[in-house]
Structure formats: structure tokens, C-alpha cells
Design a protein around this motif. Sequence first.
Motif, PDB file in Angstrom:
ATOM      1  N   HIS A  85     122.921  62.684 -34.510  1.00  0.00           N
ATOM      2  CA  HIS A  85     123.829  63.722 -34.997  1.00  0.00           C
ATOM      3  C   HIS A  85     124.851  64.130 -33.940  1.00  0.00           C
ATOM      4  O   HIS A  85     125.860  64.750 -34.259  1.00  0.00           O
ATOM      5  CB  HIS A  85     123.038  64.968 -35.428  1.00  0.00           C
ATOM      6  N   VAL A  86     124.594  63.788 -32.677  1.00  0.00           N
ATOM      7  CA  VAL A  86     125.442  64.249 -31.578  1.00  0.00           C
ATOM      8  C   VAL A  86     126.736  63.451 -31.483  1.00  0.00           C
ATOM      9  O   VAL A  86     127.778  63.966 -31.077  1.00  0.00           O
ATOM     10  CB  VAL A  86     124.670  64.177 -30.243  1.00  0.00           C
ATOM     11  N   SER A  87     126.688  62.178 -31.852  1.00  0.00           N
ATOM     12  CA  SER A  87     127.885  61.344 -31.778  1.00  0.00           C
ATOM     13  C   SER A  87     127.892  60.346 -32.924  1.00  0.00           C
ATOM     14  O   SER A  87     126.855  60.046 -33.517  1.00  0.00           O
ATOM     15  CB  SER A  87     127.938  60.590 -30.441  1.00  0.00           C
ATOM     16  N   VAL A  88     129.077  59.861 -33.218  1.00  0.00           N
ATOM     17  CA  VAL A  88     129.187  58.748 -34.154  1.00  0.00           C
ATOM     18  C   VAL A  88     129.373  57.490 -33.323  1.00  0.00           C
ATOM     19  O   VAL A  88     130.238  57.420 -32.452  1.00  0.00           O
ATOM     20  CB  VAL A  88     130.357  58.934 -35.150  1.00  0.00           C
ATOM     21  N   MET A  89     128.524  56.521 -33.531  1.00  0.00           N
ATOM     22  CA  MET A  89     128.638  55.199 -32.924  1.00  0.00           C
ATOM     23  C   MET A  89     128.531  54.205 -34.060  1.00  0.00           C
ATOM     24  O   MET A  89     127.480  54.114 -34.705  1.00  0.00           O
ATOM     25  CB  MET A  89     127.524  54.961 -31.899  1.00  0.00           C
TER      26      MET A  89
ATOM     27  N   HIS B  20     130.182  58.171 -40.078  1.00  0.00           N
ATOM     28  CA  HIS B  20     129.001  58.705 -39.404  1.00  0.00           C
ATOM     29  C   HIS B  20     127.817  58.775 -40.358  1.00  0.00           C
ATOM     30  O   HIS B  20     126.698  58.361 -40.020  1.00  0.00           O
ATOM     31  CB  HIS B  20     129.315  60.089 -38.837  1.00  0.00           C
ATOM     32  N   GLU B  21     128.036  59.276 -41.545  1.00  0.00           N
ATOM     33  CA  GLU B  21     126.949  59.372 -42.527  1.00  0.00           C
ATOM     34  C   GLU B  21     126.436  57.986 -42.908  1.00  0.00           C
ATOM     35  O   GLU B  21     125.229  57.789 -43.094  1.00  0.00           O
ATOM     36  CB  GLU B  21     127.411  60.139 -43.764  1.00  0.00           C
ATOM     37  N   LYS B  22     127.335  57.027 -43.010  1.00  0.00           N
ATOM     38  CA  LYS B  22     126.923  55.668 -43.372  1.00  0.00           C
ATOM     39  C   LYS B  22     126.062  55.037 -42.291  1.00  0.00           C
ATOM     40  O   LYS B  22     125.037  54.409 -42.594  1.00  0.00           O
ATOM     41  CB  LYS B  22     128.163  54.799 -43.643  1.00  0.00           C
TER      42      LYS B  22
ATOM     43  N   ARG C 144     118.449  54.707 -40.671  1.00  0.00           N
ATOM     44  CA  ARG C 144     117.231  55.196 -41.329  1.00  0.00           C
ATOM     45  C   ARG C 144     116.653  54.163 -42.283  1.00  0.00           C
ATOM     46  O   ARG C 144     115.430  54.107 -42.493  1.00  0.00           O
ATOM     47  CB  ARG C 144     117.546  56.487 -42.074  1.00  0.00           C
ATOM     48  N   ASN C 145     117.511  53.333 -42.873  1.00  0.00           N
ATOM     49  CA  ASN C 145     117.039  52.341 -43.838  1.00  0.00           C
ATOM     50  C   ASN C 145     116.512  51.067 -43.184  1.00  0.00           C
ATOM     51  O   ASN C 145     116.074  50.151 -43.887  1.00  0.00           O
ATOM     52  CB  ASN C 145     118.177  51.973 -44.805  1.00  0.00           C
TER      53      ASN C 145
END
Length: 298
Positions: free
Chosen positions: A91-95, A248-250, A256-257
Motif C-alpha cells: 500500500h505504501v508504493s505502486v510498483m 496500483h489496484e491491479k 494476492r492472486n
Amino acid sequence: MTLNLIDIKSEYAKDKDLKQGDVELFMTWVNKQPHLPKINELQAILFLQSCYYSNEAAKTALDTYFTVKALCPEMFGNRNPLTGPMKETIHVSVMTPLPKETPDGSTIFFVKLTDTTPDKYIFVDQCRYFDMISMLHLYQKGTSKGHLIVFDMKGISFPHLAKLGPITMKKLLFYLQDALPVRLKGLHFVNIVPFMDKVLALMRPFMKKELMDVLFLHTTVDELFKYVPQDCLPQEYGGSVEAVPILHEKIKGDLRNNTALFEWEETQKVDESKRPGKPKNIGDIFGVEGTFKKLEID
């Protein structure tokens, strides 16, 4: 255990220089080494391609890859994105790899803080996060002609600098240059901070000339467009790629998947007790950690 990996046939189809005979020869060698884990055909392809099809270079890179992962559990262990340090770190960064390649076929890894609170930034966890998204992309999308890392530094403050450390930085840069199976064509820092000189002072001792040659600092995003087409970037940068929050959400969903893949990865390590000759330890790879001095911040 079911792993969501790219179809091997597509790798041979897209790369005329990739020969199945070379891959089989490389796999045979690896799987005969008593200290190395068994690898699959895709892993063999990734290391051979990233080493420009040099069998000997691929052997060294693969051995280094599994050795570093075994000797640095604080950076490469605990890879479950649903629990432990990764649960909060993502949640802290988008990579994320961007979906649109550059005209020469290079993949862009995009990095940016999404929570700029310094206390939430844990450098070693961010290193793990980067490796996870990098390997997930390689396993699911396969090889690329090159890889670029674009790091937007907007939101980074001086207290973030104190969160870095020379030991972890050395391990990260060693891994990036000597083990990760990618062809790194560029490392771009955008919206660089006023204390960029201190960041570079921490990095430079551990960078080879080849990496220094592809290190670029950009005061503004417009300067980046000389090297990376604007159209390949997210909407916030004037590009045609989805907005950063969507990306980021993707990527969080992708992580997680694919917990099964990360669990499998953690089983793939060297067994130093079975290494022919002298077993390796962390000092053999990184030197004596006690010789590092704490980063001085004026």
C-alpha cells in the motif's frame, strides 16, 4: 500446485535467437548441480535470454540468483502478500510493469510512493516488493528485449533518506546487476529531490560502470520523454496507460492472486551443504557487513 506461467511456445515464437537445444543443455547442467534447486524450462529461458544466450554467463547469474535469495531471507523471504510485512508494504508504493512497451520492445517498471509517510517506508520490504512484481511479470509475460526502471521521486522527503541503509542498498544493487534475469537498459529517476546527491553517494559505491552508464536523473517529467515515450506512461504523465491508482489496484490484485507462485519461489534456494567445493556464506558475496559505516546525514 498450479502456477500461472506463460506458454513456453510463445517464447520460442517471439525470439528467433532462442534455441530449444541451448535451453535443454542449460537445464540439464542446472539440474545436475547438487546444490541448486530444479528449474523449469521458463526459468532456463529467462536466464539465457537475459544473458544474451551465453551459457556460461547464465550459469553464473542463476547460481548467484538462488544463492542471494538463500543468504538474504530478510529481503527475499516472507513473500506472501496477504500476511506479514508485505500486507502493508504494497500500500505504501505502486510498483508495476506498465502494459505498453517502448518502440524497441522494452518493458517499463514504474515506481512511485502512494503513501509518503516516512514511518511507513521500510526499505528492505520495498526491495522485496520490487523483486516480487519483477519476477511475477517475467513468469507471466516472459522475456523482453530490455527493461527500464522509472522511479518518480515526488513525495520523497529527507526523512525517507534516513530509512535507507548501505548494507541493504549493496544487496539490492548487487542483485539487480548480477542476478535478476532482465536486460536492464535504463534506470531513470524523475522529479529528483534536492538531496539527490546524498542518495547517489549511497548508491555509487555499489554500481558497476554498466549501470552508471544507464543512470539518468530528470528534474522534470518532460526530461524523461527524451528517453521514454510519453504515450507509454500513465495518464497523469500525459500517456495512454491507465491512471496510477488503477495500476496500483491491479498489481495488488495480481500479487494476492499468485500466492502459490510466491510460495513455490521460496522453496527454490541453494543448499550450501551440497555445493561442490567450499560452501558460500554472506561474507563471500557481500563482504563483511561490519565494515559498513552508518550513512552520515548532514
